[in-house]
Design an enzyme around this catalytic site. Structure first.
Site, PDB file in Angstrom:
ATOM      1  N   HIS A  17      -2.381   9.331   1.760  1.00 27.12           N
ATOM      2  CA  HIS A  17      -3.791   9.237   1.379  1.00 27.12           C
ATOM      3  C   HIS A  17      -4.581  10.388   2.007  1.00 27.12           C
ATOM      4  CE1 HIS A  17      -3.040   4.624   1.272  1.00 27.12           C
ATOM      5  NE2 HIS A  17      -3.278   4.970   0.018  1.00 27.12           N
ATOM      6  N   LYS A  41      -4.699  -8.557  -4.469  1.00 28.88           N
ATOM      7  CA  LYS A  41      -3.722  -8.068  -3.494  1.00 28.88           C
ATOM      8  C   LYS A  41      -3.605  -8.930  -2.236  1.00 28.88           C
ATOM      9  CE  LYS A  41      -2.608  -3.335  -4.477  1.00 28.88           C
ATOM     10  NZ  LYS A  41      -2.374  -2.025  -3.926  1.00 28.88           N
ATOM     11  N   ARG A  91       2.276  10.229  -7.041  1.00 31.09           N
ATOM     12  CA  ARG A  91       3.521  10.492  -6.320  1.00 31.09           C
ATOM     13  C   ARG A  91       4.695  10.613  -7.274  1.00 31.09           C
ATOM     14  NH1 ARG A  91       2.340   5.335  -2.723  1.00 31.09           N
ATOM     15  NH2 ARG A  91       1.436   4.871  -4.742  1.00 31.09           N
ATOM     16  N   SER A 130       1.406   2.454   1.610  1.00 26.49           N
ATOM     17  CA  SER A 130       0.975   1.498   2.637  1.00 26.49           C
ATOM     18  C   SER A 130       1.996   0.372   2.771  1.00 26.49           C
ATOM     19  CB  SER A 130      -0.388   0.900   2.283  1.00 26.49           C
ATOM     20  OG  SER A 130      -1.359   1.903   2.181  1.00 26.49           O
TER      21      SER A 130
HETATM   22  P1  ADP Z   1      -4.479   0.904  -4.898  1.00 27.46           P
HETATM   23  O1  ADP Z   1      -4.385  -0.525  -4.508  1.00 27.46           O
HETATM   24  O2  ADP Z   1      -5.744   1.262  -5.592  1.00 27.46           O
HETATM   25  O3  ADP Z   1      -3.257   1.494  -5.574  1.00 27.46           O
HETATM   26  P2  ADP Z   1      -3.705   2.389  -2.547  1.00 27.46           P
HETATM   27  O4  ADP Z   1      -4.365   2.370  -1.233  1.00 27.46           O
HETATM   28  O5  ADP Z   1      -2.302   1.877  -2.610  1.00 27.46           O
HETATM   29  O6  ADP Z   1      -4.661   1.593  -3.489  1.00 27.46           O
HETATM   30  O7  ADP Z   1      -3.733   3.854  -3.158  1.00 27.46           O
HETATM   31  C1  ADP Z   1      -4.929   4.518  -3.472  1.00 27.46           C
HETATM   32  C2  ADP Z   1      -4.601   5.785  -4.238  1.00 27.46           C
HETATM   33  O8  ADP Z   1      -3.873   6.687  -3.385  1.00 27.46           O
HETATM   34  C3  ADP Z   1      -3.724   5.606  -5.472  1.00 27.46           C
HETATM   35  O9  ADP Z   1      -4.112   6.546  -6.457  1.00 27.46           O
HETATM   36  C4  ADP Z   1      -2.349   5.917  -4.971  1.00 27.46           C
HETATM   37  O10 ADP Z   1      -1.492   6.360  -6.009  1.00 27.46           O
HETATM   38  C5  ADP Z   1      -2.658   7.041  -4.006  1.00 27.46           C
HETATM   39  N1  ADP Z   1      -1.635   7.203  -2.982  1.00 27.46           N
HETATM   40  C6  ADP Z   1      -1.078   6.268  -2.198  1.00 27.46           C
HETATM   41  N2  ADP Z   1      -0.150   6.790  -1.378  1.00 27.46           N
HETATM   42  C7  ADP Z   1      -0.110   8.115  -1.669  1.00 27.46           C
HETATM   43  C8  ADP Z   1       0.683   9.216  -1.194  1.00 27.46           C
HETATM   44  N3  ADP Z   1       1.644   9.056  -0.296  1.00 27.46           N
HETATM   45  N4  ADP Z   1       0.442  10.430  -1.713  1.00 27.46           N
HETATM   46  C9  ADP Z   1      -0.491  10.581  -2.663  1.00 27.46           C
HETATM   47  N5  ADP Z   1      -1.244   9.604  -3.169  1.00 27.46           N
HETATM   48  C10 ADP Z   1      -1.062   8.383  -2.685  1.00 27.46           C
END
Ligand code: ADP
Length: 163
Positions: A17, A41, A91, A130
């Site tokens: 992130h 979630k 990703r 996460s």
């Molecule tokens: P959500 O529940 O909205 O998917 P996340 O916190 O899991 O929330 O992810 C928020 C955003 O960040 C999403 O677009 C996700 O694809 C992106 N994201 C999560 N991990 C990574 C990573 N390692 N690299 C790039 N983008 C990421």
């Protein structure tokens, strides 16, 4: 001034992130990270307030990165905060499939007012999520490759491993 919204669960924020935030803050005048309350979630590892506090701490010296918490539709939050677009991180192909649907819905429910911009994960963080970080942590393994020390410490405190 071009503002963008980066919405997500961030439970907790990972280096993946953070890599997206870094890229977005280079490209746009202001990045608003929105910690979204997502009833689908469940309660997660951290409360929304705890997630926000960690992110605030991480970006306290970055003038063009702001943190908010919000609920409801990300497009409504984007409009409320005058953001031109929503940022999402990509990703893999499975992210693509999900995000392509999401951006279409977001365009439709915002009457084409809010667009989506996808940024690509750095190769080092391509497999970081996460949920993966939480799994590794539950196994008692070191997560310092995947999260900032500030986040790692909060995880250890949460588990009662340090006070
Ligand atoms: P959500 O529940 O909205 O998917 P996340 O916190 O899991 O929330 O992810 C928020 C955003 O960040 C999403 O677009 C996700 O694809 C992106 N994201 C999560 N991990 C990574 C990573 N390692 N690299 C790039 N983008 C990421």
């Amino acid at each position: 001034m071009t503002k963008v919204l980066y919405p997500g669960s961030f439970d907790p924020i990972t280096k993946g992130h953070m890599n997206i935030v870094e890229q977005a803050s280079d490209l746009f005048d202001e990045v608003i990270i929105a910690v979204m309350q997502n009833p689908m979630k469940g309660s997660g590892m951290f409360t929304v307030e705890e997630r926000m506090e960690m992110i605030q701490e991480l970006y306290k010296r970055m003038k063009n990165v702001k943190v908010i918490s919000a609920s409801g539709a990300a497009v409504d939050v984007a409009i409320l905060h005058e953001c031109k677009a929503i940022i999402r991180g990509l990703r893999s192909l499975s992210d693509y499939d999900y995000e392509v649907g999401l951006q279409q819905i977001n365009k439709e429910i915002s009457d084409n007012k809010v667009n989506t911009i996808c940024l690509f994960a750095d190769k080092d963080y391509q497999f970081v999520s996460s949920s993966m970080v939480k799994e590794v942590f539950k196994l008692g393994k070191d997560v310092s490759r995947y999260v900032d020390p500030i986040v790692q410490e909060k995880m250890l405190v949460k588990r009662g491993m340090i006070v």
